[in-house]
Design a protein around this motif. Structure first.
Motif, PDB file in Angstrom:
ATOM      1  N   UNK A  69      42.396  43.297  44.978  1.00  0.00           N
ATOM      2  CA  UNK A  69      43.769  43.787  45.045  1.00  0.00           C
ATOM      3  C   UNK A  69      44.070  44.623  43.807  1.00  0.00           C
ATOM      4  N   UNK A  70      45.030  45.506  43.919  1.00  0.00           N
ATOM      5  CA  UNK A  70      45.362  46.422  42.829  1.00  0.00           C
ATOM      6  C   UNK A  70      45.709  45.671  41.555  1.00  0.00           C
ATOM      7  N   UNK A  71      45.132  46.125  40.454  1.00  0.00           N
ATOM      8  CA  UNK A  71      45.396  45.608  39.107  1.00  0.00           C
ATOM      9  C   UNK A  71      45.038  44.136  38.934  1.00  0.00           C
ATOM     10  N   UNK A  72      44.360  43.551  39.920  1.00  0.00           N
ATOM     11  CA  UNK A  72      44.029  42.125  39.843  1.00  0.00           C
ATOM     12  C   UNK A  72      42.530  41.931  40.089  1.00  0.00           C
ATOM     13  N   UNK A  73      41.714  42.089  39.078  1.00  0.00           N
ATOM     14  CA  UNK A  73      40.272  41.898  39.253  1.00  0.00           C
ATOM     15  C   UNK A  73      39.958  40.479  39.706  1.00  0.00           C
ATOM     16  N   UNK A  74      38.948  40.349  40.563  1.00  0.00           N
ATOM     17  CA  UNK A  74      38.572  39.036  41.085  1.00  0.00           C
ATOM     18  C   UNK A  74      37.676  38.272  40.110  1.00  0.00           C
ATOM     19  N   UNK A  75      36.983  38.978  39.244  1.00  0.00           N
ATOM     20  CA  UNK A  75      36.127  38.319  38.261  1.00  0.00           C
ATOM     21  C   UNK A  75      36.145  39.140  36.978  1.00  0.00           C
ATOM     22  N   UNK A 112      41.153  56.240  28.884  1.00  0.00           N
ATOM     23  CA  UNK A 112      41.915  55.101  29.380  1.00  0.00           C
ATOM     24  C   UNK A 112      42.564  55.386  30.732  1.00  0.00           C
ATOM     25  N   UNK A 113      42.920  56.643  30.972  1.00  0.00           N
ATOM     26  CA  UNK A 113      43.536  56.990  32.254  1.00  0.00           C
ATOM     27  C   UNK A 113      42.610  56.721  33.425  1.00  0.00           C
ATOM     28  N   UNK A 114      41.323  57.039  33.277  1.00  0.00           N
ATOM     29  CA  UNK A 114      40.362  56.772  34.341  1.00  0.00           C
ATOM     30  C   UNK A 114      40.213  55.275  34.581  1.00  0.00           C
ATOM     31  N   UNK A 115      40.243  54.495  33.504  1.00  0.00           N
ATOM     32  CA  UNK A 115      40.118  53.045  33.646  1.00  0.00           C
ATOM     33  C   UNK A 115      41.327  52.460  34.356  1.00  0.00           C
ATOM     34  N   UNK A 116      42.513  52.946  34.019  1.00  0.00           N
ATOM     35  CA  UNK A 116      43.728  52.476  34.685  1.00  0.00           C
ATOM     36  C   UNK A 116      43.688  52.834  36.169  1.00  0.00           C
ATOM     37  N   UNK A 132      39.642  46.266  24.255  1.00  0.00           N
ATOM     38  CA  UNK A 132      40.238  47.146  25.251  1.00  0.00           C
ATOM     39  C   UNK A 132      40.976  46.347  26.321  1.00  0.00           C
ATOM     40  N   UNK A 133      40.454  45.189  26.696  1.00  0.00           N
ATOM     41  CA  UNK A 133      41.127  44.368  27.696  1.00  0.00           C
ATOM     42  C   UNK A 133      42.505  43.940  27.198  1.00  0.00           C
ATOM     43  N   UNK A 140      50.629  46.174  30.228  1.00  0.00           N
ATOM     44  CA  UNK A 140      51.030  45.811  31.583  1.00  0.00           C
ATOM     45  C   UNK A 140      50.222  46.477  32.668  1.00  0.00           C
ATOM     46  N   UNK A 141      49.014  46.954  32.334  1.00  0.00           N
ATOM     47  CA  UNK A 141      48.179  47.674  33.291  1.00  0.00           C
ATOM     48  C   UNK A 141      47.214  46.776  34.049  1.00  0.00           C
ATOM     49  N   UNK A 142      47.190  45.506  33.701  1.00  0.00           N
ATOM     50  CA  UNK A 142      46.224  44.616  34.346  1.00  0.00           C
ATOM     51  C   UNK A 142      46.804  43.215  34.440  1.00  0.00           C
ATOM     52  N   UNK A 143      46.502  42.537  35.540  1.00  0.00           N
ATOM     53  CA  UNK A 143      46.909  41.154  35.752  1.00  0.00           C
ATOM     54  C   UNK A 143      45.651  40.312  35.923  1.00  0.00           C
ATOM     55  N   UNK A 144      45.630  39.150  35.326  1.00  0.00           N
ATOM     56  CA  UNK A 144      44.454  38.281  35.390  1.00  0.00           C
ATOM     57  C   UNK A 144      44.678  37.048  36.260  1.00  0.00           C
ATOM     58  N   UNK A 145      45.811  37.000  36.944  1.00  0.00           N
ATOM     59  CA  UNK A 145      46.140  35.814  37.734  1.00  0.00           C
ATOM     60  C   UNK A 145      45.282  35.676  38.984  1.00  0.00           C
TER      61      UNK A 145
END
Length: 448
Positions: A69-75, A112-116, A132-133, A140-145
């Motif tokens: 899902x967007x902005x929510x990596x699974x691992x 950083x733009x490409x990573x986002x 960087x993480x 606010x560009x990434x969620x870890x939940x």
């Protein structure tokens, strides 16, 4: 035992076979089954044992079921340096070729733009350095939940570099119910405390005694003097059957000067250290891997994470300041079941440091005399033209042989940044909008 006995999928077995592997290493054989069973794991293994594949392979099969899902990596895989992170990414590219997994590499030196943009599309695997993480998380560009699997790799290196507070903070932002894998070459008290706090009933695997060096590596000490170290090194390079070699020095200034000196004496030598821009470092590594040069002079920024096949020799031009670094330096040879040679140049002033290394590893390192023809009483560059000595500044070079405490501290930042700097990638001296070379095709993100 074969990889087929470990419970991996047919697609993964096919990729492993095409990569040229038929039997797992000891840590792979012991780690893969419990990881597939979703257990927490502590893996204690020396460098060069196939540790990376021991978590990459089961992760690919675990993540094959599910959706990002967007902005929510699974691992999430945490690595101490961008070189290590990039090598883990290459492993996913190699072994995940028959799986449709999305990945992102979150490291300094990349736009950083490409990573986002990659995170916005959603990724199954996020490979990141802590600095960087934490930066992107703070923006606010990434969620870890949504992260259900965490890998903390090279934990003892993370400790050396001051990243443990960041890792603890990252762990608190992940779901409490998750699978956590921790890998380390050694298990000092702070790492054990970290494991006790964030791992749940982990299975512990140890394929070699903590802080031991690879038994396939022939290790020895060669006596010399401060003034004669360069000539001793040159005699060793000529006398040994050196196909490829990495030469380690404690200071970046010495790395530069030594690489230039070897070049003047006809050796095909390159260099890699923390003052170089990332594209420069990658170019030197490519030259080394491609055979354009066969000697790489390096600071400890390269001591961990360089996975180059066929390195026949490691030379410690300087005895490392920290005993743990000896283990990781010599581990650049004798990898993947091959044999290797590690030679350390020692002066009378190094006695205490050698004693600390032998105490850590529990092994006495063999002593041998100076190579034939070595003339320790001669100045380091006595055989060079006088004009070259004037251009280099002979007085300054001789003075550089004895590190001043303040300069040593500066050079030690390659490995141990100040507490105030720990949120930065420790070897990132370039701006964030720089480029760090080609990203594997499997990790590329289409923005169309």
């Amino acid at each position: 035992m074969s990889f087929a006995d470990l419970g991996l999928s047919d697609e993964l077995l096919r990729a492993v076979s095409e990569a040229g592997y038929s039997e797992p290493t000891p840590i792979q054989a012991q780690a893969i089954p419990p990881v597939l069973m979703m257990k927490d794991l502590i893996g204690i293994a020396q460098t060069g044992t196939g540790k990376t594949a021991s978590f990459v392979l089961p992760m690919i099969d675990i993540l094959a079921h599910g959706r990002s899902r967007a902005r929510m990596p699974r691992s999430l895989i945490l690595e101490p340096t961008r070189e290590l992170a990039a090598q883990v990414a290459e492993n996913f590219e190699k072994y995940g070729k028959y799986h449709k997994l999305t990945m992102a590499l979150l490291i300094g030196g990349v736009n950083m733009g490409d990573q986002v943009a990659a995170l916005e599309k959603g990724v199954d695997v996020l490979i990141a350095t802590p600095g960087r993480l934490m930066d992107l998380f703070g923006r606010g560009k990434i969620l870890l939940t949504g992260c259900s699997l965490l890998v903390i790799d090279e934990a003892d290196r993370m400790l050396d570099m001051g990243f443990i507070p960041d890792i603890e903070e990252i762990c608190t932002k992940l779901p409490a119910q998750r699978q956590t894998l921790l890998f380390s070459a050694t298990m000092p008290a702070p790492i054990k405390k970290l494991a006790d706090k964030f791992l749940s009933n982990p299975k512990q695997i140890e394929v070699s005694r903590p802080a031991s060096t690879n038994l396939a590596i022939d290790q020895s000490l060669v006596e010399t003097s401060s003034r004669g170290k360069r000539e001793t090194l040159r005699d060793l390079l000529r006398g040994e059957e050196v196909s490829t070699a990495i030469i380690f020095s404690n200071r970046k200034t010495t790395v530069r000067e030594l690489a230039q000196s070897l070049g003047r004496h006809g050796f095909k030598a390159g260099q890699i250290h923390g003052d170089m821009e990332q594209p420069e470092r990658l170019r030197e590594l490519d030259r080394f891997k491609g055979g354009e040069i066969n000697i790489l002079v390096a600071s400890d920024v390269a001591a961990r994470g360089l996975d180059i096949k066929g390195v026949s020799h490691v030379f410690n031009f300087d005895v490392p300041w920290h005993p743990d670094d000896y283990v990781h330096r010599v581990g650049r040879t004798g990898r993947g079941g091959a044999t290797g040679t590690a030679i350390t140049l020692v002066t009378p002033e190094d006695a205490e440091a050698i004693e600390a290394i032998e105490k850590l590893t529990g092994n006495k390192i063999a002593r041998r005399g100076k190579p034939a023809g070595a003339a320790d009483e001669a100045p380091p560059e006595a055989t060079e033209p006088r004009r070259e000595k004037r251009e280099r500044g002979g007085r300054r070079e001789r003075k550089a042989e004895v590190p001043a405490p303040r300069e040593a501290k500066r050079e030690d930042r390659d490995r141990r940044p100040r507490r105030d700097d720990r949120r930065r990638d420790p070897i990132d001296d370039e701006p964030d909008d720089g480029w760090n070379g080609p990203v594997p095709g499997f990790l590329s993100v289409s923005l169309g």
